[in-house]
Design an enzyme around this catalytic site. Structure first.
Site, mmCIF file in Angstrom:
data_model
loop_
_atom_site.group_PDB
_atom_site.id
_atom_site.type_symbol
_atom_site.label_atom_id
_atom_site.label_comp_id
_atom_site.label_asym_id
_atom_site.label_seq_id
_atom_site.Cartn_x
_atom_site.Cartn_y
_atom_site.Cartn_z
ATOM 1 N N GLY A 213 65.971 20.048 73.764
ATOM 2 C CA GLY A 213 67.219 19.828 73.028
ATOM 3 C C GLY A 213 67.415 20.852 71.945
ATOM 4 N N ASN A 214 68.379 20.600 71.082
ATOM 5 C CA ASN A 214 68.597 21.504 69.943
ATOM 6 C C ASN A 214 69.092 20.699 68.756
ATOM 7 O OD1 ASN A 214 71.625 21.535 69.837
ATOM 8 N ND2 ASN A 214 71.325 22.259 71.931
ATOM 9 N N ARG A 215 69.347 21.361 67.642
ATOM 10 C CA ARG A 215 69.590 20.671 66.365
ATOM 11 C C ARG A 215 71.033 20.231 66.156
ATOM 12 N NH1 ARG A 215 68.051 24.790 62.174
ATOM 13 N NH2 ARG A 215 69.106 23.272 60.841
ATOM 14 N N SER A 216 71.913 20.447 67.117
ATOM 15 C CA SER A 216 73.330 20.135 66.866
ATOM 16 C C SER A 216 73.532 18.635 66.641
ATOM 17 C CB SER A 216 74.178 20.602 68.047
ATOM 18 O OG SER A 216 75.499 20.147 67.884
#
Ligand code: PMT
Length: 412
Positions: A213-216
């Protein structure tokens, strides 16, 4: 209530109160804004405190009332913080004195300093005796402020302090709130436009438990969706993070880049504008394990494959739609953003440096470079994500032929 909760929810409103008898009416404005979900920070001048109590505003507002430029509590520079984080600065009542100071650029107290330290829209609701209201000095100051894009809610005729009757009475709360809402929503300049927005970070499954995933957080995309809806657009939000309180918006929850691809491509023909604020994974595991990968088997080899480039596909397929993309960069922001705009055939690209303080992922503020097909670039200051959303949508109104670049500059 102001009657427009969809406009006010989550907005940061600096409510300036200057020293006139009508200051007591600002208490009602404060209450209505808070009821509609606005985050209200009252700023009272020294003279306002002769008419109303600091405690009254502190009790009703979202934060305690501020009265001084010099404070040992919180930030040592309250005017810049207030100015930079406001979505709108509303002054009611605005006396001849605060109007004159603002026109002349004088900043000798918290309210006048905040006015100079903000790039948010400013709405002034003057109130004073008729003779003062009609005085050329006051009218010339107001003309100066109007020219600079300040919105004035003219006073009404009626009973004034001391029993006089005439023009100068503070406008009714409904008029003031409608005018401020109109400023925030650009008077519905996107009415009927079909806008598709993506938000949040995609999750690419490794096994039933783990993902890449990512931090958005979705905040940037949600702000664009909310602002577009507030300006009258028919909005569909395809998002991995479903926001609370998002009235009047068609929300399509998704998880992976493939889900987002399918949801967006399936709706592309029926939209006029797409804003891709989502952080879409570029790679995903080639194979997803059916059951949880056992730690005892040691670190797995995860082979990645590219995800579909959603914007790239939209850019190749577009037939008159306006396409807005984002670029999350950590170096060479303008050059890398420009390259992405051309490669994906976008009308506008919003490049943000996600390694800069208070910008990019998770925070409520952002700073961007807007790159368009003319080759021009516009560097925004640090703005709330709500304000940046409006800057982007101002550009969209121009691209769909509803606004002018000149008006957009004035509105800021
Ligand atoms: O959600 P927040 O916490 O508020 O954070 C906001 C944000 C930092 C996520 C946002 O401002 C932002 O930069 N969004 C774009 C993130 C991104 O994926 O950038 P990119 O440079 O990797 O991609 C360029 C563009 O192509 C983006 O519009 C992206 O949505 C799109 N893309 C990317 C990959 C892919 N497979 N398909 C795409 O359509």
């Amino acid at each position: 209530m102001s009657g427009q909760p969809e406009v006010w929810r989550g907005r940061r409103v600096v409510l300036g109160v200057s020293g006139g008898i009508a200051a007591y009416k600002a208490i009602e404005l404060c209450r209505r804004l808070v009821d509609d979900g606005a985050h209200v920070i009252p700023v009272l001048t020294e003279d306002a405190l002769r008419f109303v109590g600091e405690l009254t505003f502190s009790a009703l507002a979202s934060e305690r009332a501020r009265t001084s430029l010099f404070t040992t509590e919180g930030t040592p520079i309250p005017h810049t913080h207030l100015g930079q984080t406001a979505d709108v600065v509303l002054i009611a009542p605005a006396t001849a004195r605060i109007i004159a100071k603002y026109a002349a650029g004088i900043s000798d107290d918290l309210l006048s300093a905040t006015l100079l330290a903000t790039r948010a829209p400013v709405v002034l609701a003057p109130a004073m005796h008729t003779e003062m209201w009609e005085h050329p000095a006051v009218q010339e100051n107001l003309a100066t402020l109007r020219r600079r894009g300040v919105h004035i809610v003219d006073p009404e005729s009626g009973r004034l302090a001391g029993g006089d009757v005439g023009e100068g009475r503070l406008a009714a709360p409904e008029r003031i709130l409608d005018a401020a809402a109109g400023v925030l929503t650009r008077n519905g300049d996107l009415a009927g436009v079909r806008v598709l927005v993506s938000a949040g970070g995609t999750r690419e499954a490794i096994d039933p438990v783990r993902f890449i995933g990512n931090r958005s957080s979705g905040k940037m995309g949600h702000a664009v969706a909310r602002q577009a809806a507030a300006r009258g657009a028919r909005v569909t939000l395809v998002t991995t993070a479903v926001p609370a309180d998002i009235d009047g918006i068609d929300v399509v929850p998704v998880v992976s880049a493939q889900d987002m691809h399918d949801a967006i491509l399936g709706r592309f023909d029926a939209c006029d504008v797409v804003v891709m604020a989502a952080a879409v994974a570029d790679f995903r595991p080639k194979a997803v394990a059916d059951s949880k990968i056992k730690k005892s088997e040691g670190p797995p080899d995860i082979i990645l494959e590219p995800t579909p480039d959603i914007l790239g596909e939209l850019g190749a397929a577009k037939q008159g739609q306006v396409l807005v993309g984002f670029a999350a960069e950590t170096e060479n922001v303008e050059a890398n953003g420009g390259e992405k705009r051309v490669r994906k055939n976008l009308d506008l690209l919003v490049a943000n440096d996600v390694s800069a303080p208070n910008a990019g992922f998770e925070v409520d503020t952002n700073q961007a470079i807007l790159l368009d097909s003319s080759g021009a670039s516009e560097h925004t200051p640090l703005l709330t994500k709500v304000a940046l959303a409006d800057v982007i949508l101002d550009r969209v109104t121009v691209l769909i032929g509803r606004g002018s670049a000149h008006q957009d500059q004035e509105q800021r």
